[in-house]
Design a protein around this motif. Sequence first.
Motif, PDB file in Angstrom:
ATOM      1  N   VAL A  92       1.446   8.863   1.492  1.00  0.00           N
ATOM      2  CA  VAL A  92       1.186   7.774   2.431  1.00  0.00           C
ATOM      3  C   VAL A  92      -0.253   7.336   2.223  1.00  0.00           C
ATOM      4  N   SER A 106       3.578   3.107   0.093  1.00  0.00           N
ATOM      5  CA  SER A 106       3.372   4.552  -0.037  1.00  0.00           C
ATOM      6  C   SER A 106       4.222   5.040  -1.202  1.00  0.00           C
ATOM      7  N   ALA A 135       2.234   1.265   5.192  1.00  0.00           N
ATOM      8  CA  ALA A 135       2.806   2.601   5.368  1.00  0.00           C
ATOM      9  C   ALA A 135       4.216   2.695   4.797  1.00  0.00           C
ATOM     10  N   THR A 193      -3.075  13.149   4.411  1.00  0.00           N
ATOM     11  CA  THR A 193      -2.383  11.861   4.269  1.00  0.00           C
ATOM     12  C   THR A 193      -2.524  11.332   2.850  1.00  0.00           C
ATOM     13  N   ILE A 204      -0.374  -2.952   8.711  1.00  0.00           N
ATOM     14  CA  ILE A 204      -0.419  -1.485   8.683  1.00  0.00           C
ATOM     15  C   ILE A 204       0.970  -0.908   8.457  1.00  0.00           C
ATOM     16  N   ILE A 212      -3.901   5.021   6.598  1.00  0.00           N
ATOM     17  CA  ILE A 212      -2.998   5.135   7.748  1.00  0.00           C
ATOM     18  C   ILE A 212      -3.482   6.249   8.689  1.00  0.00           C
TER      19      ILE A 212
END
Length: 416
Positions: free
Chosen positions: A241, A193, A189, A236, A185, A245
């Motif tokens: 991003v 991104s 991120a 988001t 994760i 997330i």
Amino acid sequence: MTDDQSTVAAAAERVRTAVVDPLTEFLHDEAAGGIALAIATVVALVWANSTFSDEYLSLWDTKLTLGIGAAVISEDLRHWVNDGLMAMFFFIVGLEIKRELVCGELQDRRSAALPIMAAAGGVAVPALIFTAITLGTDSIDGWAIPAATDIAFAIGVLALLGDRISPGLKLFLLTIAIVDDIVAIVIIAVFYSKGLALGWLAIAVAALLSVLVLQRLGATRPWHYIPIALVAWVATHESGVHATIAGVALGLLTPTGKIAGRRVLEDLEHRLHPISAFAIVPLFALANAGVDLGGGAIGDAASSRLAWAIVAGLVLGKLIGIAGATFLGLRLGWGTLPDQVTKAQVWGVAALGGIGFTVSLFIADLAYDDAALVDTAKIGILAGSILSGLVGIAILRRRTPVPDAPPEPDAQPAPA
């Protein structure tokens, strides 16, 4: 029963309700979900290599536009699955991480130290192997592809060995995979991104903060939070991003313990985990695992540094990284193996960690814009995951004895 005995019994019941029962259900769902995932993968491969392959491609390339006014998102069907439905998958991952941090294996530093080290080794070594093989090529952006572990497939393969696998061994693999998810994760991120839009990012943060405000006000119904969750997801997505997330963040913000007499986190896990395991993840596999293996695709992959980097990362990198870090942690005295888990079995768990599949496919789609690179990566992921599973089964079958059968009851004399 004395007061002390009653207190101990009550404490044991609380542990069973809060930790053991959810974990048992989770492992059961993951094992069955692994079967559903395998079936969806086979269907996708057969479909993509059949006379209906054009229909497969056109289905997932179908454009779908949703939104109102300026907030309109237009994506093909595959990306709605990857960005939209997978946000639910990552929300459940967030719930699992929160549970482990608050009342699971990651709560106790000493118990958590060893699987954390193992997971760190299982991320670093595959990434280094991949980077070494692809250095100087356009493929290097996919360095995180072999760093992932697919919980559903790994637990599903482990379930094939039945009663010879102890609960401690399952828990060790599960904890490594959850820590692996945390690292994945963060990687998504930070490294995958693109072009941050600060205005949208501020809206996403405000939406997440409003979740905390609602919690303080005592809101417990799902419909209180669903509109905010949608705003957080859209913001988001538009911020640059990756949209999933938002799902993770919402999962981590979910309260543990009882709220208005309801165990919110456990209730959400209980309700949503089967949907993820038996619908969302298999649908993701159906949308992403369909690779055309004809026209020399396998031969091209066999001569590709990208495919070999993924296979080497998953098979060798995970094996060396997880086992090596575990043994280093044991030597340093930073933790102990769970009950009934031997050092020989650690090699089997390390091999099963190389079943990357779901998150590996997910990262491959983020890492490359070139469809040819994505397809080559998928072939490498499939080959590496299958090999890792076979190696893991072989090691664990050899190193794990079959449990003794319970003694048969004494024969009763026949009535006169």
